[in-house]
Motif scaffolding. Structure first.
Motif, PDB file in Angstrom:
ATOM      1  N   UNK A  24       5.035  11.952   2.067  1.00 23.10           N
ATOM      2  CA  UNK A  24       6.206  11.631   1.261  1.00 23.10           C
ATOM      3  C   UNK A  24       7.400  11.544   2.199  1.00 23.10           C
ATOM      4  N   UNK A  25       8.064  10.386   2.207  1.00 20.24           N
ATOM      5  CA  UNK A  25       9.230  10.178   3.063  1.00 20.24           C
ATOM      6  C   UNK A  25      10.429   9.870   2.173  1.00 20.24           C
ATOM      7  N   UNK A  26      11.542  10.541   2.428  1.00 19.37           N
ATOM      8  CA  UNK A  26      12.779  10.274   1.697  1.00 19.37           C
ATOM      9  C   UNK A  26      13.594   9.249   2.480  1.00 19.37           C
ATOM     10  N   UNK A  27      14.322   8.409   1.746  1.00 16.21           N
ATOM     11  CA  UNK A  27      15.100   7.349   2.408  1.00 16.21           C
ATOM     12  C   UNK A  27      16.470   7.195   1.768  1.00 16.21           C
ATOM     13  N   UNK A  28      17.440   6.837   2.613  1.00  7.40           N
ATOM     14  CA  UNK A  28      18.743   6.411   2.129  1.00  7.40           C
ATOM     15  C   UNK A  28      19.646   7.494   1.579  1.00  7.40           C
ATOM     16  N   UNK A  79       7.366   6.520  -0.534  1.00  6.57           N
ATOM     17  CA  UNK A  79       8.760   6.546  -0.105  1.00  6.57           C
ATOM     18  C   UNK A  79       9.590   6.805  -1.352  1.00  6.57           C
ATOM     19  N   UNK A  80      10.456   7.795  -1.270  1.00  6.72           N
ATOM     20  CA  UNK A  80      11.378   8.105  -2.366  1.00  6.72           C
ATOM     21  C   UNK A  80      12.780   7.735  -1.899  1.00  6.72           C
ATOM     22  N   UNK A  81      13.307   6.654  -2.463  1.00  8.42           N
ATOM     23  CA  UNK A  81      14.637   6.189  -2.093  1.00  8.42           C
ATOM     24  C   UNK A  81      15.687   6.896  -2.948  1.00  8.42           C
ATOM     25  N   UNK A  82      16.612   7.557  -2.261  1.00  4.86           N
ATOM     26  CA  UNK A  82      17.741   8.202  -2.924  1.00  4.86           C
ATOM     27  C   UNK A  82      19.045   7.491  -2.583  1.00  4.86           C
ATOM     28  N   UNK A  83      18.944   6.229  -2.188  1.00  2.00           N
ATOM     29  CA  UNK A  83      20.122   5.458  -1.784  1.00  2.00           C
ATOM     30  C   UNK A  83      21.128   5.298  -2.920  1.00  2.00           C
ATOM     31  N   UNK A  84      20.654   5.294  -4.148  1.00  3.88           N
ATOM     32  CA  UNK A  84      21.530   5.147  -5.312  1.00  3.88           C
ATOM     33  C   UNK A  84      21.684   6.468  -6.061  1.00  3.88           C
ATOM     34  N   UNK A  85      21.497   7.576  -5.341  1.00  2.00           N
ATOM     35  CA  UNK A  85      21.605   8.915  -5.921  1.00  2.00           C
ATOM     36  C   UNK A  85      22.779   9.628  -5.248  1.00  2.00           C
ATOM     37  N   UNK A  86      23.923   9.690  -5.936  1.00  3.48           N
ATOM     38  CA  UNK A  86      25.118  10.246  -5.310  1.00  3.48           C
ATOM     39  C   UNK A  86      25.164  11.769  -5.264  1.00  3.48           C
ATOM     40  N   UNK A  87      24.289  12.432  -6.043  1.00  2.00           N
ATOM     41  CA  UNK A  87      24.361  13.882  -6.152  1.00  2.00           C
ATOM     42  C   UNK A  87      22.977  14.461  -6.411  1.00  2.00           C
ATOM     43  N   UNK A  88      22.637  15.543  -5.710  1.00  2.00           N
ATOM     44  CA  UNK A  88      21.389  16.274  -5.943  1.00  2.00           C
ATOM     45  C   UNK A  88      21.746  17.758  -6.080  1.00  2.00           C
ATOM     46  N   UNK A  89      21.405  18.339  -7.218  1.00  2.00           N
ATOM     47  CA  UNK A  89      21.671  19.760  -7.465  1.00  2.00           C
ATOM     48  C   UNK A  89      20.465  20.600  -7.054  1.00  2.00           C
ATOM     49  N   UNK A  90      20.582  21.894  -7.249  1.00  2.00           N
ATOM     50  CA  UNK A  90      19.456  22.784  -6.939  1.00  2.00           C
ATOM     51  C   UNK A  90      18.251  22.467  -7.826  1.00  2.00           C
ATOM     52  N   UNK A 103       0.794  -1.224   0.000  1.00  2.00           N
ATOM     53  CA  UNK A 103       0.000   0.000   0.000  1.00  2.00           C
ATOM     54  C   UNK A 103       0.829   1.278   0.000  1.00  2.00           C
ATOM     55  N   UNK A 104       2.146   1.138  -0.014  1.00  2.00           N
ATOM     56  CA  UNK A 104       3.040   2.294  -0.081  1.00  2.00           C
ATOM     57  C   UNK A 104       3.746   2.250  -1.429  1.00  2.00           C
ATOM     58  N   UNK A 105       3.746   3.368  -2.145  1.00  4.61           N
ATOM     59  CA  UNK A 105       4.465   3.438  -3.407  1.00  4.61           C
ATOM     60  C   UNK A 105       5.925   3.751  -3.108  1.00  4.61           C
ATOM     61  N   UNK A 106       6.809   2.885  -3.580  1.00 10.38           N
ATOM     62  CA  UNK A 106       8.243   3.086  -3.431  1.00 10.38           C
ATOM     63  C   UNK A 106       8.802   3.520  -4.773  1.00 10.38           C
ATOM     64  N   UNK A 107       9.367   4.719  -4.808  1.00  5.43           N
ATOM     65  CA  UNK A 107      10.068   5.213  -5.984  1.00  5.43           C
ATOM     66  C   UNK A 107      11.553   5.184  -5.663  1.00  5.43           C
ATOM     67  N   UNK A 108      12.332   4.503  -6.486  1.00 11.34           N
ATOM     68  CA  UNK A 108      13.780   4.421  -6.282  1.00 11.34           C
ATOM     69  C   UNK A 108      14.476   5.125  -7.436  1.00 11.34           C
ATOM     70  N   UNK A 109      15.288   6.110  -7.094  1.00  8.66           N
ATOM     71  CA  UNK A 109      16.010   6.893  -8.092  1.00  8.66           C
ATOM     72  C   UNK A 109      17.462   6.421  -8.119  1.00  8.66           C
ATOM     73  N   UNK A 110      17.947   6.103  -9.308  1.00  3.71           N
ATOM     74  CA  UNK A 110      19.335   5.682  -9.486  1.00  3.71           C
ATOM     75  C   UNK A 110      20.020   6.671 -10.420  1.00  3.71           C
ATOM     76  N   UNK A 111      21.118   7.243  -9.952  1.00  2.60           N
ATOM     77  CA  UNK A 111      21.875   8.198 -10.759  1.00  2.60           C
ATOM     78  C   UNK A 111      21.760   9.608 -10.211  1.00  2.60           C
ATOM     79  N   UNK A 112      22.487  10.504 -10.830  1.00  4.16           N
ATOM     80  CA  UNK A 112      22.524  11.899 -10.407  1.00  4.16           C
ATOM     81  C   UNK A 112      21.176  12.578 -10.649  1.00  4.16           C
TER      82      UNK A 112
END
Length: 110
Positions: free
Chosen positions: A74-78, A43-54, A10-19
Motif C-alpha cells: 500500500x503506497x500513499x500519494x499526493x 495506491x491511495x491518493x490523498x491529493x484531494x484530502x486537505x485534512x486527516x484526523x486521528x 494491475x494496481x488499484x488506485x483509490x482516490x479520496x476527495x474531502x476531509x
C-alpha cells in the motif's frame, strides 16, 4: 468524502476527495481493508484530502496492517503539506511508503 476506484495496469488506485475525519472515516474503513486484502498493489491518493484526523489515521493504520498481513503493498500519494505534517508528527511517515504523486507511487510499485 468521495472514494473513487480505478485499475491502473494491475494496481488499484483509490482516490479520496474531502476531509478524512471522524465523520467520514467510516466510509474509508468500509472500503480500504477489503481492497488491500484483495489487491497486491494499492495506491491511495490523498491529493484531494486537505485534512486527516486521528480517526482517519486509525483507518489508514487498519489498511496498512491488512496489507502487510497479506504481503501486499500500500503506497500513499499526493499528501498536502499539512497532511504530511500530521504524518510526520504522529510517526506515520515511517509506517507508510509515501510518494509525491500518483505517477511516482505507480512507478514505485513497478
Amino acid at each position: 468524502m468521495q472514494i473513487k476506484e480505478e485499475n491502473r495496469g494491475g494496481v488499484l488506485l483509490l482516490s479520496v476527495t474531502g476531509r478524512l475525519d471522524s465523520g467520514t472515516a467510516g466510509d474509508l474503513e468500509a472500503v480500504l481493508p477489503a481492497r488491500v486484502q484483495a489487491n497486491e498493489k494499492i495506491v491511495l491518493s490523498l491529493a484531494e484530502t486537505p485534512y486527516v484526523s486521528s480517526a482517519g489515521l486509525r483507518v489508514l493504520l487498519i489498511g496498512a496492517k491488512a496489507a502487510r498481513g497479506k504481503g501486499h503493498r500500500l503506497v500513499l500519494a499526493g499528501l498536502s503539506e499539512s497532511v504530511r505534517e500530521v504524518f510526520d508528527i504522529s510517526g506515520f511517515s515511517s509506517i507508510f511508503a509515501i510518494e509525491a504523486d500518483v505517477d511516482s507511487a505507480l512507478a514505485s510499485l513497478g
